[in-house]
Design a protein around this motif. Structure first.
Motif, PDB file in Angstrom:
ATOM      1  N   ARG A   1       0.809  -1.214   0.000  1.00 60.51           N
ATOM      2  CA  ARG A   1       0.000   0.000   0.000  1.00 60.51           C
ATOM      3  C   ARG A   1       0.847   1.272   0.000  1.00 60.51           C
ATOM      4  O   ARG A   1       0.350   2.341  -0.318  1.00 60.51           O
ATOM      5  CB  ARG A   1      -0.924   0.015   1.226  1.00 60.51           C
ATOM      6  CG  ARG A   1      -1.937  -1.101   1.229  1.00 60.51           C
ATOM      7  CD  ARG A   1      -2.861  -1.004   2.442  1.00 60.51           C
ATOM      8  NE  ARG A   1      -3.603   0.256   2.452  1.00 60.51           N
ATOM      9  CZ  ARG A   1      -4.445   0.608   3.420  1.00 60.51           C
ATOM     10  NH1 ARG A   1      -4.625  -0.202   4.453  1.00 60.51           N
ATOM     11  NH2 ARG A   1      -5.093   1.748   3.367  1.00 60.51           N
TER      12      ARG A   1
ATOM     13  N   TYR B   1     -11.076 -10.328  -0.079  1.00 59.95           N
ATOM     14  CA  TYR B   1     -10.112  -9.313   0.357  1.00 59.95           C
ATOM     15  C   TYR B   1     -10.408  -8.780   1.757  1.00 59.95           C
ATOM     16  O   TYR B   1      -9.679  -7.916   2.247  1.00 59.95           O
ATOM     17  CB  TYR B   1     -10.091  -8.144  -0.631  1.00 59.95           C
ATOM     18  CG  TYR B   1      -9.468  -8.518  -1.949  1.00 59.95           C
ATOM     19  CD1 TYR B   1      -8.088  -8.511  -2.111  1.00 59.95           C
ATOM     20  CD2 TYR B   1     -10.262  -8.886  -3.031  1.00 59.95           C
ATOM     21  CE1 TYR B   1      -7.509  -8.862  -3.314  1.00 59.95           C
ATOM     22  CE2 TYR B   1      -9.695  -9.238  -4.246  1.00 59.95           C
ATOM     23  CZ  TYR B   1      -8.318  -9.226  -4.390  1.00 59.95           C
ATOM     24  OH  TYR B   1      -7.741  -9.563  -5.595  1.00 59.95           O
TER      25      TYR B   1
ATOM     26  N   ASP C   1      -9.047  -2.375   3.198  1.00 64.61           N
ATOM     27  CA  ASP C   1      -8.314  -3.211   2.241  1.00 64.61           C
ATOM     28  C   ASP C   1      -9.289  -3.785   1.224  1.00 64.61           C
ATOM     29  O   ASP C   1      -9.038  -3.768   0.020  1.00 64.61           O
ATOM     30  CB  ASP C   1      -7.588  -4.347   2.974  1.00 64.61           C
ATOM     31  CG  ASP C   1      -6.306  -3.855   3.631  1.00 64.61           C
ATOM     32  OD1 ASP C   1      -5.680  -2.936   3.081  1.00 64.61           O
ATOM     33  OD2 ASP C   1      -5.960  -4.386   4.698  1.00 64.61           O
TER      34      ASP C   1
END
Length: 897
Positions: A79, A182, A193
């Motif tokens: 990320r 996810y 997320d």
């Protein structure tokens, strides 16, 4: 869908809807609050802050951004990225919430056949500010979103400001549900997320006051005009539309990993530790190339330090993956090929970019070698002391001084069977970050300080008349003293004065501001400095030398004509030297910074090594030939794209208006974007005399020169100096080099003879020194201060000879030489074989007395040396050594029997 197609669709969508497409600004805009541009709205800040009127009601851009606050997390997660592209659309007092939501929804969910992104509307969630009922209602009306997919959040998440007093307002974020595989159900408030944010719509409707944090500030009231600022993450949209899990697998990033796989022979996805290194390489390669492309060069401070750290992390990661060959140039090629279609300057300027990163890699490899030696010494000291923990301050020193990331130190320590005091290291890093944060906070005053000029800006910018005339009639629009508006100022006061018109050049583009005067019917003002505010307002700092000046008065602003002559010569001379530099070294030798004033110029440029005397002479010759040819100087006003097509060079980090000013000297020979004042013909520059060339950082060189009358006067002084020396030596001028060389050689020979005599005298005194040896409980101690200024080499020779004369005795020799003028003292300790057998090692004796002379040292058992900063402490050092030797014998640590 490829990233360049995503980019194209975004710009075309908003251009169809009346937005002006604005090119990405440089990553290094002149902003007191930012190290790098970190958001799409940065280049539009003057319009949002009311510092300048926007040239368009609607705009759209794809802004390159760099954020460096979490470099250490890059690679460990998927990320965190340092470089990213922020797509945005902006409204300056035009459409507001409804328009922003409608335009975003059309693009996000519009079919791909019709130019949209084609996201499934049923997988879109949004968040709004907790009490923004209007935005929530609009999402229902425009997008048909059900209540449960519109979530409300507080100021921490859904309220925006720049962190300083100014515009602020609620925001609405668009999220895409990636699916149950996810994460958890429940929307972005539950799992960010699974529910990935792709777009943030900021509704700038209020003005905030002073405060800290994201929610600790007052709302002062509504803005006079409501604005829209949005940001869509290109990389996030790309990996959603390309069906991959994260940015590292997208079309513009994965090729870097592929090159790393090729170079190292390892595979991405096969090993978690290796994957971290692959991701570091991929992220930092993009950031590094983009930063170098915008003129940043590696260094030890600010932007240069960040770039250096990024590039060195790439090299280190590649080596941990197993490669031993140079890698930065090859990674840069991959980034160029991937990013070049969107940023063509990476292609045209690649030779310079490659040279900068390659030079940094070579430098780091040398540093790595040095740092490894320091590390090895630290390991040896740790083991010798019987410890298994490498100290935090040593790890921090390796990180801060030698560029060793902590994970490299951890890995190397593990190989040696040691651990690292990570807590101590983190504490020192936190202290360093706190200092940097405090420094950044101290810089966050740029926009608050300009508040006083907003109402003056509303009256319009200052008309600069200095291209046409040196004196202009004007009206005083405002006076400012210590950040506050005042009605008048009297004799002796220093104030800032804003005029509606001014011929005085405001410092910019490397050119120093003009000197001059401002006079009225009853006042005279000396101009000390001229600066621009919001690129529109000329602010003159003046000293009132007589009378009183007041708002509304009519004045005459005048430039000192002699100053302007020199200033024009200096700036035009800079362009000429820049063109000569590129002619001699090649087109990649581009200016990265400059400064000029009457009679003087300096020019910084990216180059890996120093220039030879012959090269400097050639640059000077090319420059003066251009002056002798009297090349014509022409000014052209055109659009930025047309100027770029003409081949006009732009300065790194500069921001340009829609219409730009191109200054040509000799047509295409020198063609640069420039707002400075210039001569009308090259011959008016006068002689150009290079003063020298030096380094101002890794891969950055600096040329300095005198021009015009200053060059002539300097040459005249040097000619007079040469004539005086020739007269003293009684030789013609042309024979001076040979005569001086001969004198230097004779002087060197004489110094060598004197050195031999001095060394001989010292060695001759060894016998007397040994005769002074005192018995310290069975140890023969020779301790003395030699004459001031004895070199370290001579100290060692005398100590060795004295030790030899002690023969079989258990002996210690400690000799000192002070340099009181410099505040330094040198010392040498030597031990005889018998002393070493008794347990006396020279290297271990040094710490027993070194503190007395404010120093330290070390060495081997037979000889050690060191130095200190307290020459007056030599007697105390001798006494300490005598005392400690006696204590060692008494304790039984040393046996002299």
């Amino acid at each position: 869908m490829q990233t360049h197609e995503i980019r194209k669709r975004f710009l075309e969508h908003f251009e169809r809807n009346g937005h002006t497409v604005v090119p990405s600004a440089s990553l290094i805009l002149d902003d007191p609050n930012l190290l790098f541009v970190n958001a799409g709205m940065v280049q539009f800040k003057p319009y949002f802050l009311g510092e300048a009127p926007p040239p368009y009601k609607r705009a759209t851009s794809i802004q390159k951004c760099v954020r460096t606050g979490d470099i250490d997390n890059v690679g460990h997660t998927t990320r965190h990225n340092t470089f990213f592209q922020m797509a945005g659309n902006f409204s300056f007092g035009d459409y507001f919430k409804e328009g922003a939501i409608e335009l975003a929804w059309q693009l996000v969910t519009g079919s791909q056949d019709d130019g949209g992104y084609g996201f499934d509307p049923d997988r879109i969630w949004v968040t709004v500010y907790q009490d923004d009922d209007e935005a929530a209602s609009l999402w229902k009306k425009i997008a048909g979103l059900p209540e449960e997919r519109i979530q409300r959040r507080g100021m921490e998440d859904n309220f925006w400001s720049m962190g300083v007093p100014g515009p602020c307002g609620p925001c609405s974020e668009i999220y895409y549900d990636r699916g149950p595989e996810y994460g958890r159900e429940g929307g972005p408030v539950v799992d960010e997320d699974r529910y990935l944010e792709i777009w943030n719509l900021v509704f700038m409707q209020d003005e905030r006051g002073e405060g800290s944090g994201k929610d600790d500030f007052p709302i002062l009231g509504p803005l006079p005009a409501k604005n829209i600022d949005t940001g869509m993450g290109m990389e996030r949209v790309a990996y959603l539309l390309q069906g991959v899990d994260n940015v590292y697998e997208t079309d513009l990033v994965r090729p870097v990993i592929a090159k790393a796989e090729e170079l190292t022979g390892r595979k991405y996805g096969a090993n978690p530790e290796d994957d971290v290194r692959f991701r570091i390489i991929a992220d930092h390669a993009r950031s590094g190339v983009m930063l170098v492309g915008d003129g940043v060069t590696p260094g030890n401070e600010a932007r240069g330090y960040v770039l250096r750290r990024l590039l060195r992390r790439i090299v280190r990661s590649a080596r941990l993956l197993g490669t031993t060959e140079p890698v930065l140039g090859q990674f840069a090629e991959v980034v160029r090929d991937a990013m070049g279609p969107a940023y063509p300057e990476l292609v045209t300027d690649f030779e310079r970019i490659e040279r900068v990163v390659t030079a940094e890699e070579n430098t780091f490899l040398q540093t790595l070698s040095t740092g490894t030696k320091i590390f090895d010494t630290a390991v040896a000291e740790t083991k010798q002391a019987g410890r298994s923990l490498l100290s935090g301050d040593k790890a921090f020193q390796l990180h801060d001084t030698y560029g060793f990331p902590i994970d490299l130190t951890l890995e190397m320590a593990g190989e040696q069977g040691l651990q690292v005091d990570e807590e101590g290291f983190r504490k020192l890093m936190a202290e360093q970050r706190a200092r940097a944060k405090a420094d950044a906070a101290a810089r966050k005053t740029g926009h608050g300080d300009r508040t006083v000029y907003r109402e003056l800006l509303e009256l319009g910018g200052t008309e600069f008349t200095g291209y046409q005339e040196l004196a202009s009639e004007a009206t005083v629009r405002g006076l400012v003293r210590e950040g506050e508006r005042v009605r008048s100022a009297g004799e002796g006061e220093i104030v800032e004065i804003v005029l509606d018109r001014s011929p005085l050049y405001a410092e910019s583009g490397g050119q120093e501001s003009d000197a001059g005067t401002i006079t009225s019917s009853n006042a005279e003002l000396e101009v000390l400095d001229v600066q621009k505010v919001a690129r529109k307002l000329w602010v003159h700092q003046v000293r009132v030398t007589s009378g009183e000046i007041a708002e509304g008065q009519h004045v005459l602003a005048q430039v000192d004509p002699e100053w302007r002559i020199g200033a024009r010569q200096g700036h035009s001379g800079t362009h000429v030297v820049h063109a000569a530099l590129r002619e001699v070294l090649g087109p990649s030798a581009l200016q990265s910074g400059s400064y000029n004033k009457p009679g003087y110029l300096r020019l910084d440029f990216a180059w890996p090594s120093g220039l030879s005397a012959q090269t400097r002479s050639e640059i000077e010759d090319v420059s003066n030939l251009a002056v002798r040819r009297d090349l014509p100087v022409r000014v052209v006003y055109t659009s930025l794209p047309q100027a770029q097509e003409m081949g006009a060079l732009a300065l790194f980090g500069e921001t340009y208006d829609e219409t730009v000013r191109v200054v040509e000297i000799g047509g295409p020979w020198s063609r640069e974007l420039c707002g400075g004042t210039h001569v009308e013909h090259a011959s008016q520059i006068g002689p150009i005399m290079l003063l020298g060339e030096s380094s101002v950082g890794s891969g950055v060189r600096r040329l300095e020169a005198y021009v015009g009358i200053e060059a002539f006067r300097t040459l005249a002084r040097e000619r007079a100096l040469v004539q005086n020396i020739a007269a003293l030596l009684k030789v013609p001028n042309e024979e001076l080099p040979g005569r001086i060389e001969n004198l230097i050689e004779r002087l060197r020979n004489a110094e060598k003879e004197l050195e031999k005599l001095r060394a001989g005298q010292l060695l001759a005194s060894v016998g007397n020194l040994v005769n002074t040896a005192e018995d310290v409980r069975g140890i023969s101690l020779v301790a003395a201060a030699l004459p001031d200024g004895v070199s370290g080499n001579d100290l060692r020779q005398v100590a060795t000879e004295a030790r030899n004369k002690l023969g079989n005795r258990c002996g210690v020799v400690a000799l000192f030489s002070a340099d009181p003028a410099a505040g330094k003292v040198s010392f040498v300790v030597a031990t005889t074989a018998a002393a070493r057998e008794a347990g006396l090692a020279a290297g271990k004796l040094v710490p027993l007395f070194a503190a007395e002379v404010g120093g330290r040292g070390g060495g081997k058992p037979d000889m050690a040396q060191g130095g200190g900063t307290n020459p007056a402490g030599v007697p105390a050092a001798v006494a300490a050594l005598r005392r400690e030797l006696a204590a060692l014998v008494e304790s039984g640590s040393v046996s002299t029997g």
